[in-house]
Design a protein around this motif. Structure first.
Motif, mmCIF file in Angstrom:
data_model
loop_
_atom_site.group_PDB
_atom_site.id
_atom_site.type_symbol
_atom_site.label_atom_id
_atom_site.label_comp_id
_atom_site.label_asym_id
_atom_site.label_seq_id
_atom_site.Cartn_x
_atom_site.Cartn_y
_atom_site.Cartn_z
ATOM 1 N N SER A 1 -13.439 4.718 -25.867
ATOM 2 C CA SER A 1 -12.840 5.971 -25.644
ATOM 3 C C SER A 1 -11.622 5.696 -26.585
ATOM 4 O O SER A 1 -11.261 4.700 -27.189
ATOM 5 C CB SER A 1 -12.261 6.325 -24.081
ATOM 6 O OG SER A 1 -11.653 5.051 -23.930
ATOM 7 N N PRO A 2 -11.157 6.758 -27.128
ATOM 8 C CA PRO A 2 -10.110 6.915 -28.153
ATOM 9 C C PRO A 2 -8.861 5.967 -27.859
ATOM 10 O O PRO A 2 -8.452 5.082 -28.581
ATOM 11 C CB PRO A 2 -9.721 8.426 -28.066
ATOM 12 C CG PRO A 2 -10.736 8.988 -28.037
ATOM 13 C CD PRO A 2 -11.495 8.456 -26.854
ATOM 14 N N LYS A 3 -8.303 6.029 -26.560
ATOM 15 C CA LYS A 3 -7.256 5.078 -26.003
ATOM 16 C C LYS A 3 -7.758 3.765 -26.022
ATOM 17 O O LYS A 3 -6.916 3.195 -26.409
ATOM 18 C CB LYS A 3 -6.859 5.574 -24.583
ATOM 19 C CG LYS A 3 -6.231 7.161 -24.760
ATOM 20 C CD LYS A 3 -5.637 7.431 -23.364
ATOM 21 C CE LYS A 3 -5.021 8.813 -23.367
ATOM 22 N NZ LYS A 3 -4.908 9.337 -21.709
ATOM 23 N N ALA A 4 -8.896 3.502 -25.389
ATOM 24 C CA ALA A 4 -9.327 2.103 -25.568
ATOM 25 C C ALA A 4 -9.761 1.521 -26.790
ATOM 26 O O ALA A 4 -9.266 0.433 -27.034
ATOM 27 C CB ALA A 4 -10.651 2.157 -24.631
ATOM 28 N N GLU A 5 -9.981 2.281 -27.657
ATOM 29 C CA GLU A 5 -10.218 1.908 -29.234
ATOM 30 C C GLU A 5 -8.833 1.443 -29.745
ATOM 31 O O GLU A 5 -8.731 0.468 -30.510
ATOM 32 C CB GLU A 5 -10.953 2.918 -29.910
ATOM 33 C CG GLU A 5 -12.437 2.987 -29.683
ATOM 34 C CD GLU A 5 -13.139 2.010 -30.266
ATOM 35 O OE1 GLU A 5 -12.839 1.154 -31.076
ATOM 36 O OE2 GLU A 5 -14.297 1.612 -29.578
ATOM 37 N N ALA A 6 -7.820 2.213 -29.370
ATOM 38 C CA ALA A 6 -6.310 2.015 -29.891
ATOM 39 C C ALA A 6 -5.904 0.663 -29.466
ATOM 40 O O ALA A 6 -5.199 -0.221 -30.010
ATOM 41 C CB ALA A 6 -5.405 2.840 -29.518
ATOM 42 N N ILE A 7 -6.380 0.306 -28.016
ATOM 43 C CA ILE A 7 -5.833 -0.794 -27.572
ATOM 44 C C ILE A 7 -6.686 -2.316 -28.145
ATOM 45 O O ILE A 7 -6.314 -3.204 -28.253
ATOM 46 C CB ILE A 7 -6.127 -0.809 -25.906
ATOM 47 C CG1 ILE A 7 -5.287 0.053 -25.310
ATOM 48 C CG2 ILE A 7 -5.968 -2.312 -25.135
ATOM 49 C CD1 ILE A 7 -5.579 0.387 -23.885
ATOM 50 N N ARG A 8 -8.246 -1.896 -28.255
ATOM 51 C CA ARG A 8 -8.999 -2.651 -28.950
ATOM 52 C C ARG A 8 -8.300 -3.338 -30.375
ATOM 53 O O ARG A 8 -8.406 -4.489 -30.637
ATOM 54 C CB ARG A 8 -10.295 -2.253 -29.166
ATOM 55 C CG ARG A 8 -11.252 -3.042 -30.269
ATOM 56 C CD ARG A 8 -12.476 -2.525 -30.630
ATOM 57 N NE ARG A 8 -13.505 -3.403 -31.508
ATOM 58 C CZ ARG A 8 -14.503 -3.972 -30.818
ATOM 59 N NH1 ARG A 8 -14.571 -4.019 -29.196
ATOM 60 N NH2 ARG A 8 -14.992 -4.625 -31.507
#
Length: 225
Positions: free
Chosen positions: A45-52
């Protein structure tokens, strides 16, 4: 927690085990029968990709495994809420490259985080959304790291990430952790020999899916051959 005809299948294993390749191969076969969602962790998800991006850059490493586990958990919450649970509710099959078992192995067994703490985080974050099947790709860590290094040299990746850069002893603990998970939960997990050629690994995965979730490959293909 699955929909009417779908399933939640996760792929786990150490670095260079070929998870991404096998996710794509299984997805292609299953899609001949019904909708399939392919995703990954951390991310999806966009937010999770940023955390990745932050995690794999190593920005959280100085703060220790607990901080990393919290970030993985934050990414997983968003991933579950925005992608995985809605897809399962629609009856779609979700194939996820890594899930909660990676937190158990990386931050838990290899990182030294207390097992009861990891279990508590998982209970709060994952809740009832447990995989129907987890395929653990088992590979000698030295071979896996060599594969990962080759992938980087060929330009697929921008050098080793935060976890690939760890010493061999860390990756040995990872392998032991994944094998222990498979042994502790044989009803959910299948250990797959990832040292073979990709076609042989694909065949072993197909056999496991046919045995555990026969409706999927029965619908996707006339047989598992």
């Amino acid at each position: 927690m699955t929909g009417t005809t779908g399933a939640f299948i996760t792929f786990e294993g150490g670095e260079g085990a070929g998870k991404s390749t096998q996710v794509r191969r299984l997805a292609a076969r299953l899609r001949t029968g019904h909708p399939v969602v392919v995703t990954r962790e951390p991310g999806g998800s966009p937010k999770a990709e940023a955390i990745r991006a932050a995690l794999l850059s190593g920005v959280a490493k100085p703060y220790g495994p607990f901080a990393e586990a919290l970030l993985f958990s934050a990414a997983r919450i968003d991933h579950l809420d925005t992608l995985i649970r809605p897809a399962l509710a629609r009856g779609e099959t979700v194939l996820c490259d890594r899930f909660a078992d990676s937190t158990r192995a990386y931050q838990g067994a290899a990182g030294g985080l207390a097992p009861d703490l990891v279990t508590s985080l998982e209970r709060v974050v994952v809740g009832p959304t447990r995989p129907d099947l987890t395929l653990i790709l088992d590979l000698d860590p030295a071979l896996g790291l060599a594969r990962a290094a080759k992938r980087s040299a060929e330009g697929a990746e921008a050098g080793p990430d935060r976890f690939e850069a760890e010493a061999l002893a860390f990756h040995t603990r990872l392998r032991d952790a994944f094998r222990a998970i498979a042994a502790a939960e044989p009803g959910r997990c299948v250990l797959i020999d990832a040292s073979a050629e990709p076609e042989a690994v694909e065949a072993a995965i197909r056999t496991a899916v046919t045995a555990r979730l026969p409706r999927l490959l029965g619908e996707a293909h006339g047989d598992a051959a």
